[in-house]
Design a protein around this motif. Structure first.
Motif, PDB file in Angstrom:
ATOM      1  N   LEU A 198     143.246  -2.139  13.161  1.00 16.47           N
ATOM      2  CA  LEU A 198     142.432  -1.051  13.683  1.00 16.47           C
ATOM      3  C   LEU A 198     143.318  -0.063  14.419  1.00 16.47           C
ATOM      4  CD1 LEU A 198     139.265  -2.844  15.162  1.00 16.47           C
ATOM      5  CD2 LEU A 198     139.336  -1.377  13.138  1.00 16.47           C
ATOM      6  N   LEU A 199     142.976   1.208  14.324  1.00 16.56           N
ATOM      7  CA  LEU A 199     143.679   2.219  15.097  1.00 16.56           C
ATOM      8  C   LEU A 199     142.967   2.350  16.440  1.00 16.56           C
ATOM      9  CD1 LEU A 199     145.842   4.353  15.326  1.00 16.56           C
ATOM     10  CD2 LEU A 199     144.344   5.971  14.151  1.00 16.56           C
ATOM     11  N   LEU A 200     143.609   1.852  17.488  1.00 20.63           N
ATOM     12  CA  LEU A 200     143.001   1.789  18.814  1.00 20.63           C
ATOM     13  C   LEU A 200     143.500   2.924  19.707  1.00 20.63           C
ATOM     14  CD1 LEU A 200     143.483  -2.055  19.330  1.00 20.63           C
ATOM     15  CD2 LEU A 200     141.429  -0.884  18.512  1.00 20.63           C
ATOM     16  N   PRO A 201     142.698   3.330  20.695  1.00 27.27           N
ATOM     17  CA  PRO A 201     143.143   4.399  21.606  1.00 27.27           C
ATOM     18  C   PRO A 201     144.481   4.112  22.271  1.00 27.27           C
ATOM     19  CG  PRO A 201     140.791   4.028  21.867  1.00 27.27           C
ATOM     20  CD  PRO A 201     141.289   2.961  20.938  1.00 27.27           C
ATOM     21  N   LEU A 219     136.304   8.346  16.979  1.00 30.89           N
ATOM     22  CA  LEU A 219     137.151   9.400  16.433  1.00 30.89           C
ATOM     23  C   LEU A 219     138.305   8.809  15.626  1.00 30.89           C
ATOM     24  CD1 LEU A 219     138.014  12.394  16.240  1.00 30.89           C
ATOM     25  CD2 LEU A 219     139.286  12.057  18.369  1.00 30.89           C
ATOM     26  N   LEU A 220     138.952   7.791  16.161  1.00 26.39           N
ATOM     27  CA  LEU A 220     140.079   7.179  15.467  1.00 26.39           C
ATOM     28  C   LEU A 220     139.630   6.453  14.201  1.00 26.39           C
ATOM     29  CD1 LEU A 220     142.160   5.831  18.487  1.00 26.39           C
ATOM     30  CD2 LEU A 220     142.448   7.957  17.212  1.00 26.39           C
ATOM     31  N   GLN A 263     141.033  16.758   6.544  1.00 25.74           N
ATOM     32  CA  GLN A 263     140.472  15.612   5.844  1.00 25.74           C
ATOM     33  C   GLN A 263     139.255  15.044   6.572  1.00 25.74           C
ATOM     34  OE1 GLN A 263     143.708  12.774   4.384  1.00 25.74           O
ATOM     35  NE2 GLN A 263     144.956  14.285   5.463  1.00 25.74           N
ATOM     36  N   MET A 264     139.287  15.052   7.883  1.00 27.72           N
ATOM     37  CA  MET A 264     138.200  14.476   8.675  1.00 27.72           C
ATOM     38  C   MET A 264     136.942  15.331   8.650  1.00 27.72           C
ATOM     39  SD  MET A 264     140.563  13.451  11.925  1.00 27.72           S
ATOM     40  CE  MET A 264     139.205  13.099  13.033  1.00 27.72           C
ATOM     41  N   PHE A 265     137.140  16.647   8.581  1.00 27.70           N
ATOM     42  CA  PHE A 265     136.010  17.580   8.632  1.00 27.70           C
ATOM     43  C   PHE A 265     136.102  18.556   7.458  1.00 27.70           C
ATOM     44  CE2 PHE A 265     137.250  16.372  12.988  1.00 27.70           C
ATOM     45  CZ  PHE A 265     136.098  15.711  13.385  1.00 27.70           C
TER      46      PHE A 265
END
Length: 474
Positions: A198-201, A219-220, A263-265
């Protein structure tokens, strides 16, 4: 040949695909090499015939390439010096010689097939130290018949890339050159990445890109789920990420968030960003547009429409169904562009911050400065962003009204074009950060209502025509 090596390692190259390498060497301009590729094609056809009775395995194909194609390419005396020099120049320009400290390779095949073109490709001028450009104009096609404009952009300027690469080597005690990828892989931050699915803060603390000012887990997760540089997308977990995929994502997050935002939006979901086509090395490609400044000398109707759109998309970034507040940390004319149907896009998203309105944000117990490492300064600045608590809800409007809109609307328009004086008055209020948020929002509303009456309704504005003839909000 790093291009070929990567595809062989991934087991994704087939005999028919070897023909796709011809344009690279045609661009280099070596007639003898082109004839050599003709002989290679004969061998390829022979292999294709054998496929009817024998399935080519990855290892067998590697042996075939190493025994036949590679000696054919390397031993040809005509390759030296101009062909190999041009090939090396192209690799350096794209940044493929620095991968996996790069964005990715998702669109490299388009370059090889000559489906992406731009002027001065493989020209010696591209290697000039005096050419410090970041953006290039080009054209893109899927069928070799219909071409559309694209922007080809480096993550940062060549000069900043060079400084960042040198700083990476210095961090490992190397004075001149080093394996940049090896140094980055050995860092404590990347070792943490390799052991997490997982990509964590905590894994992005200390990075200076604006959207990571106060990252939420949601968000991540979206960063990972929308990351199209990997073969399989859609999951918030990174189990399918190879170590090189993780390094590319980390490097992109550290240097320039632009490809990730696109890519995200995506524009296909209604976001005001151009379409992202992919990347090759340190070069990224997205849909082209006309600079906003091209409208400065246009009639008031065109400028009023652009100003209205700017206010509208700024409002939509802050208030949307995903409950992410996308806000400007800076605003300039270079951030925006228009396309043929009159629609306006944010073409430079590298300075946009993001606050998760659903999960909120919390102040880390450990200061950001304590997480600083070599990745913290790769963007050209080591300056840590201000806390999210200090971002006003009206900040984007204030920056827009102060730094962009006055170039589209001026007091001269009051006399020359009949623009109501109220528009100029409210524009000044909107640009005044000493005003309350409520007063600024009121000024924006009044400004939009005033500009609405000046917006043209014709087929030149296909993004809202003919709806504008029948529906007032268009």
């Amino acid at each position: 040949m790093d291009y070929i090596k990567e595809y062989l390692e991934e087991g994704s190259i087939a005999p028919a695909a070897l023909r796709d390498w011809r344009p690279v060497y045609r661009a280099v301009g070596s007639p003898n090499l082109w004839r050599s590729f003709g002989h290679a094609q004969m061998a390829v056809r022979g292999l294709e015939a054998r496929q009817a009775t024998e399935v080519l395995s990855g290892p067998w194909l590697k042996v075939w390439f190493l025994c036949f194609m590679l000696p054919l390419l390397v031993s040809n005396s005509s390759l030296a010096p101009e062909a190999l020099q041009s090939y090396s120049l192209g690799r350096r320009f794209l940044g493929l010689d620095k991968c996996n400290a790069c964005v990715g390779t998702s669109i490299c095949k388009k370059f090889l097939k000559e489906q992406i073109r731009f002027e001065r490709w493989l020209s010696s001028q591209l290697d000039s130290h005096t050419d410090n450009r970041t953006f290039y104009e080009g054209n893109y096609t899927d069928d070799s018949e219909s071409w559309r404009p694209v922007v080809l952009s480096l993550l940062v300027s060549p000069h900043l890339h060079e400084l960042a690469d040198k700083s990476i080597c210095r961090s490992a005690g190397k004075r001149k050159s080093c394996s940049i990828e090896a140094v980055l892989r050995a860092t404590q931050r990347f070792q943490t990445w390799t052991h997490s699915n997982l990509l964590l803060p905590s894994m992005v603390q200390g990075l200076t890109t604006p959207m990571l000012r106060c990252p939420s887990q949601r968000l991540l997760d979206r960063v990972v789920r929308r990351y199209f540089e990997v073969a399989d997308v859609g999951s918030v977990q990174m189990k399918h990420f190879t170590t090189k995929d993780k390094l590319r994502l980390l490097y992109t997050l550290a240097v320039n968030q632009q490809p990730l935002i696109l890519q995200m939006f995506p524009g296909t979901e209604g976001w005001p960003f151009p379409r992202y086509h992919g990347s090759c090395g340190r070069l990224m490609v997205w849909a082209g547009s006309r600079p906003l400044k091209k409208l400065y000398s246009a009639a008031l109707a065109q400028r009023a429409d652009a100003a209205y759109q700017l206010l509208h998309i700024t409002q939509s970034l802050a208030s949307n169904s995903l409950r992410f507040n996308l806000y400007y940390t800076t605003a300039s004319e270079d951030m925006f562009g228009t396309v043929e149907d009159g629609r306006l896009f944010i073409t430079d998203a590298s300075t946009i911050g993001i606050i998760d309105l659903q999960e909120g944000f919390h102040t880390e117990g450990t200061p950001q400065a304590n997480h600083r490492d070599i990745f913290s300064c790769l963007s050209g600045s080591c300056q840590q962003p201000l806390p999210c608590e200090r971002v006003r809800v009206s900040q984007s409007f204030t920056l827009l009204c102060r730094d962009v809109l006055p170039k589209l609307l001026s007091p001269a328009d009051v006399q020359a074009a009949g623009l109501p004086k109220t528009a100029i008055t409210e524009l000044a209020v909107c640009a005044d950060h000493s005003q309350s948020d409520q007063r600024i929002f009121k000024a924006v509303q009044t400004l939009q209502e005033t500009l609405q009456a000046f917006r043209p309704c014709s087929n030149d504005y296909g993004y809202r025509y003919p709806e504008c003839k029948y529906i007032a909000r268009f």
